[in-house]
Scaffold this active site. Structure first.
Site, PDB file in Angstrom:
ATOM      1  N   CYS A  58     -39.849 -24.997 -25.401  1.00  0.00           N
ATOM      2  CA  CYS A  58     -40.450 -23.937 -26.565  1.00  0.00           C
ATOM      3  C   CYS A  58     -41.564 -24.063 -26.966  1.00  0.00           C
ATOM      4  CB  CYS A  58     -39.230 -24.496 -27.686  1.00  0.00           C
ATOM      5  SG  CYS A  58     -37.511 -24.253 -27.279  1.00  0.00           S
ATOM      6  N   HIS A 109     -41.215 -21.605 -34.125  1.00  0.00           N
ATOM      7  CA  HIS A 109     -41.674 -23.250 -33.523  1.00  0.00           C
ATOM      8  C   HIS A 109     -42.905 -23.595 -33.716  1.00  0.00           C
ATOM      9  CE1 HIS A 109     -39.322 -26.284 -30.981  1.00  0.00           C
ATOM     10  NE2 HIS A 109     -40.116 -26.893 -31.613  1.00  0.00           N
TER      11      HIS A 109
END
Length: 497
Positions: A58, A109
């Site tokens: 991610c 994120h």
């Protein structure tokens, strides 16, 4: 005609999902998964069959999307949380400066979690992240109770609710259970609900850039029951297992819910695969819900659309799970572009076979918006690969010859290069090498590193990797050979705190 059309400036819609494999599309030939809305975007747009995430987890994947840079430049060559994001030039920042109303809904994120990264506004749900769940050593302004907008929304509707109520961890790729609340409270539905609300409250005098960023089908594998039921009796094929895969699991690692490898009980694995596919169909239907709303607001034909994932999910391939590794299930991602208004003159219904990567998203979307691409960007605009060409023009567009990928991952750290038809992998901690002829062996069933017939091709790719790694701070090569055993960190020194 609305005001954006009069100015000739399209809206830009970027749809990303988290941890979706490249092959989980009906239109790509998957034997089980149903994706009618994504199939329609591909049927009336262009699908890129060789799209990759160069650093398939991610954090580094999103750095590539935000900056348009390679991992060598943006500095995130592995997964590490709580390293500040201080990039001066970003995709939403450039669009905002060009007069776009910019909004992200869902997963960012980044760090700090509420870093706007150039957006005018962020409605945040990063999912379950261990680093901001721990009650010890985390500043309150970073704790999930403070930063997560979805959780606040959910608790207003289900008092006392939490992200771990199902008992599933965020890396539980081998276990599954149905969503326990009303479907409209699922985080997938929430992203679309908030995105539709953005259409209501956006500045109507500006074109918009909306990043719809879904957490699923990343674990937990928790689809609504109706979607799990779709796959209850499906004939789900077993995952491919190569002749190089580790078959021994004497430590019983496959029994752990968050395992990255091992022999998982067959019934549990089948249910996890069914839930993973169910999450994808659920996402597909919710994407269709948003596209209907976009049409109702009169903006569908004035919006350029891109769909992709930050990385894949191994889902039992070669007895492996999760991501980070360079195998197709992990690093190969879906990428679809669509232009309902016909501004970009796409060759509708075609499949582009050039190797593209997440760093190409930023220049492509800036190009579609008519915004100058900054010099710091290392990706390239993909529209010339997708555009209809004059029949007299038989020359293929000039494009990159290969992609260099990598991931710091302890003893499983990898460096790899591919052109989509062949792939060479080097494990820099152990020195192990692998070579796959993807054209003949797309499931990577045979490691051809010792095949005499492949010796020249292996040497060709090894020399390319040596060139890619020259000058790296880790000392992976002296310019003539690959050097194993060098210390490697998840972030390069130029962005370390």
């Amino acid at each position: 005609m609305n005001r954006n059309e009069e100015r000739g400036r399209p809206n830009v819609l970027l749809i990303t999902v988290d941890q979706m494999r490249f092959d989980c599309l009906s239109i790509a030939g998957h034997p089980v998964v149903e994706t009618p809305n994504l199939d329609e975007l591909a049927r009336t747009g262009v699908r890129f069959s060789r799209a990759y995430s160069a650093t398939p987890t991610c954090v580094p994947a999103r750095a590539a999307i935000f900056t348009g840079q390679s991992q060598r430049t943006h500095g995130r060559v592995g997964y590490q949380d709580r390293v500040p994001w201080n990039y001066p030039v970003t995709l939403p920042g450039e669009l905002a400066k060009a007069g776009y109303h910019t909004q992200c809904i869902g997963k960012m994120h980044v760090y700090p979690a509420r870093n706007l990264m150039g957006f005018h506004n962020v409605v945040l749900h990063d999912g379950y992240l261990h680093h901001n769940r721990n009650f010890h050593g985390i500043p309150m302004q970073e704790h999930y109770d403070q930063v997560d907008d979805y959780l606040q929304w959910l608790r207003e509707r289900a008092p006392g609710a939490d992200l771990i109520d199902t008992g599933l961890d965020c890396n539980a790729s081998t276990v599954a259970r149905p969503w326990h609340l009303d479907e409209m409270k699922h985080p997938t539905n929430w992203v679309v609900t908030q995105s539709i609300d953005f259409l209501r409250r956006r500045d109507p005098g500006k074109p918009f850039f909306l990043w719809m960023s879904f957490v699923r089908p990343h674990p937990p594998f928790d689809p609504p029951q109706a979607y799990l039921d779709l796959y209850e009796d499906a004939d789900i094929p077993d995952p491919p297992v190569g002749d190089w895969a580790q078959g021994d699991d004497s430590s019983l690692e496959g029994l752990a819910p968050t395992t990255g490898k091992g022999l998982v009980p067959k019934r549990r694995l089948r249910r996890a695969m069914a839930a993973y596919y169910a999450l994808i169909t659920h996402l597909d239907h919710q994407i269709g819900r948003f596209l209907q709303a976009l049409n109702e607001y009169g903006e569908l034909h004035n919006t350029v659309i891109m769909f992709t994932s930050d990385h894949g999910e191994l889902l039992g391939d070669h007895h492996l799970f999760r991501k980070a590794l360079p195998y197709e299930g992990s690093a190969h991602v879906p990428l679809i572009v669509n232009d309902p208004g016909g501004r970009l003159h796409l060759k509708q219904g075609t499949v582009a076979d050039e190797v593209v990567e997440l760093r190409d998203i930023m220049p492509s979307l800036l190009d579609a918006a008519g915004v100058q691409i900054p010099e710091s960007v290392e990706g390239d605009s993909i529209w010339r690969l997708a555009a209809a060409r004059n029949e007299a023009d038989t020359a293929s567009p000039v494009w990159r010859s290969h992609l260099h990928g990598e991931h710091a991952y302890g003893h499983q750290s990898t460096q790899w290069v591919t052109d989509g038809t062949e792939k060479f992998i080097w494990y820099p901690q152990t020195g192990e090498e692998q070579f796959f002829n993807l054209a003949e062996d797309p499931m990577e069933l045979h490691n051809a590193i010792s095949d005499e017939a492949c010796r020249d091709r292996i040497e060709h790719w090894r020399s390319i990797l040596i060139r890619e790694l020259e000058g790296r701070e880790e000392g992976f090569t002296d310019g003539e050979r690959l050097i194993a055993g060098r210390k490697q960190a998840a972030v390069l020194s130029h962005i370390r705190v």
